[in-house]
Design an enzyme around this catalytic site. Sequence first.
Site, PDB file in Angstrom:
ATOM      1  N   ASN A 103       0.869  -1.180   0.000  1.00  0.00           N
ATOM      2  CA  ASN A 103       0.000   0.000   0.000  1.00  0.00           C
ATOM      3  C   ASN A 103       0.906   1.230   0.000  1.00  0.00           C
ATOM      4  OD1 ASN A 103      -1.884   1.986   0.401  1.00  0.00           O
ATOM      5  ND2 ASN A 103      -2.289   1.481   2.545  1.00  0.00           N
ATOM      6  N   LYS A 157       0.103   4.326  -0.477  1.00  0.00           N
ATOM      7  CA  LYS A 157      -0.531   5.553   0.037  1.00  0.00           C
ATOM      8  C   LYS A 157      -0.213   6.743  -0.889  1.00  0.00           C
ATOM      9  CE  LYS A 157       0.041   3.598   4.609  1.00  0.00           C
ATOM     10  NZ  LYS A 157      -0.001   3.787   6.046  1.00  0.00           N
ATOM     11  N   HIS A 202      -9.539   1.247   4.673  1.00  0.00           N
ATOM     12  CA  HIS A 202      -8.269   1.413   5.390  1.00  0.00           C
ATOM     13  C   HIS A 202      -8.488   2.362   6.573  1.00  0.00           C
ATOM     14  CE1 HIS A 202      -4.153   2.608   6.269  1.00  0.00           C
ATOM     15  NE2 HIS A 202      -3.777   1.498   5.670  1.00  0.00           N
ATOM     16  N   SER A 219       3.223  -2.185  10.454  1.00  0.00           N
ATOM     17  CA  SER A 219       4.680  -2.230  10.663  1.00  0.00           C
ATOM     18  C   SER A 219       5.280  -3.592  10.313  1.00  0.00           C
ATOM     19  CB  SER A 219       5.028  -1.821  12.094  1.00  0.00           C
ATOM     20  OG  SER A 219       4.624  -0.481  12.330  1.00  0.00           O
TER      21      SER A 219
HETATM   22  C1  PEP Z   1      -0.793   0.205   5.943  1.00  0.00           C
HETATM   23  O1  PEP Z   1      -0.716   1.290   5.447  1.00  0.00           O
HETATM   24  O2  PEP Z   1      -1.769  -0.511   5.672  1.00  0.00           O
HETATM   25  C2  PEP Z   1       0.276  -0.228   6.833  1.00  0.00           C
HETATM   26  C3  PEP Z   1       0.143  -1.376   7.442  1.00  0.00           C
HETATM   27  O3  PEP Z   1       1.361   0.611   6.982  1.00  0.00           O
HETATM   28  P1  PEP Z   1       2.762   0.262   7.696  1.00  0.00           P
HETATM   29  O4  PEP Z   1       3.218  -1.052   7.119  1.00  0.00           O
HETATM   30  O5  PEP Z   1       3.658   1.393   7.340  1.00  0.00           O
HETATM   31  O6  PEP Z   1       2.495   0.145   9.157  1.00  0.00           O
END
Ligand code: PEP
Length: 257
Positions: free
Chosen positions: A9, A11, A95, A212
């Site tokens: 993702n 973003k 999300h 994460s």
């Molecule tokens: C996400 O955006 O769905 C996500 C899990 O971000 P990150 O891996 O940076 O925590």
Amino acid sequence: MRIPLIAANWKLHKDVGEALHFVEELAPRVADVEGTDVVIAPPFTALEPLKGAVAGTPLKLAGQNVSPELQGAFTGEISVQMLLDVGCSYVIVGHSERRTLFGETSELVAQKAAASQQGGLRPIVCVGESLEERAGGRTFAVVGEQVERSLARIEPAQADQLVLAYEPVWAIGTGHNATPEQAQEVHGFIREQLRKSIGEVAGRIRIIYGGSVKPENIFVLMEQPDIDGALVGGASLDPASFFAIIRFDRPPGEATA
Ligand code: PEP
């Protein structure tokens, strides 16, 4: 059997040139990856250029959001058909950033998921509790309600096309991932809830974890029986790091080799 799914993702990151460069770097590495679905959700503007770049590779494309409407006077919206047109086979809906920053309710998420399913796009439906909700002992109540309401319009006969993403809000972009045990506990709970509401098809629905995820922790997460993959934000922006996550079957230390 559930095929693992690893999804990026991006973003609000990467212009067209950067997105193409990423796929040029990743595509040769994933050429011989078998038995794992690998999905990239770039910004809308990069979808059409990436459609050509991923052709002939195992990579699939996803939208990061979609309108529940088919067409009409809805300024700024993108429909299911438009996403299919630019090569998407998946779409992320609900999300936590859409829910918290843009006020999306589970009712709206349900409409988006249903429109996607009816149009032939596989929805990746996100759910997850906040830190406050977890601290207050409300994780199962919150996640259970999100699952129930967000899937209220899903057609059970095609439910195996659905992907659930459990993303505890406190783990997203914070560097504090859920432990494998914490994640498994909620994934198992979600699968049991699905089994009660739609029956045995629940065993074929992929439930992926997000929050994460990194090359260093994917191995232990994927060892859990109800974790079928990952939705990856920050660590998906670099091809080497994302590729190490795709190779989740390597023990820590070997993953980036
Ligand atoms: C996400 O955006 O769905 C996500 C899990 O971000 P990150 O891996 O940076 O925590």
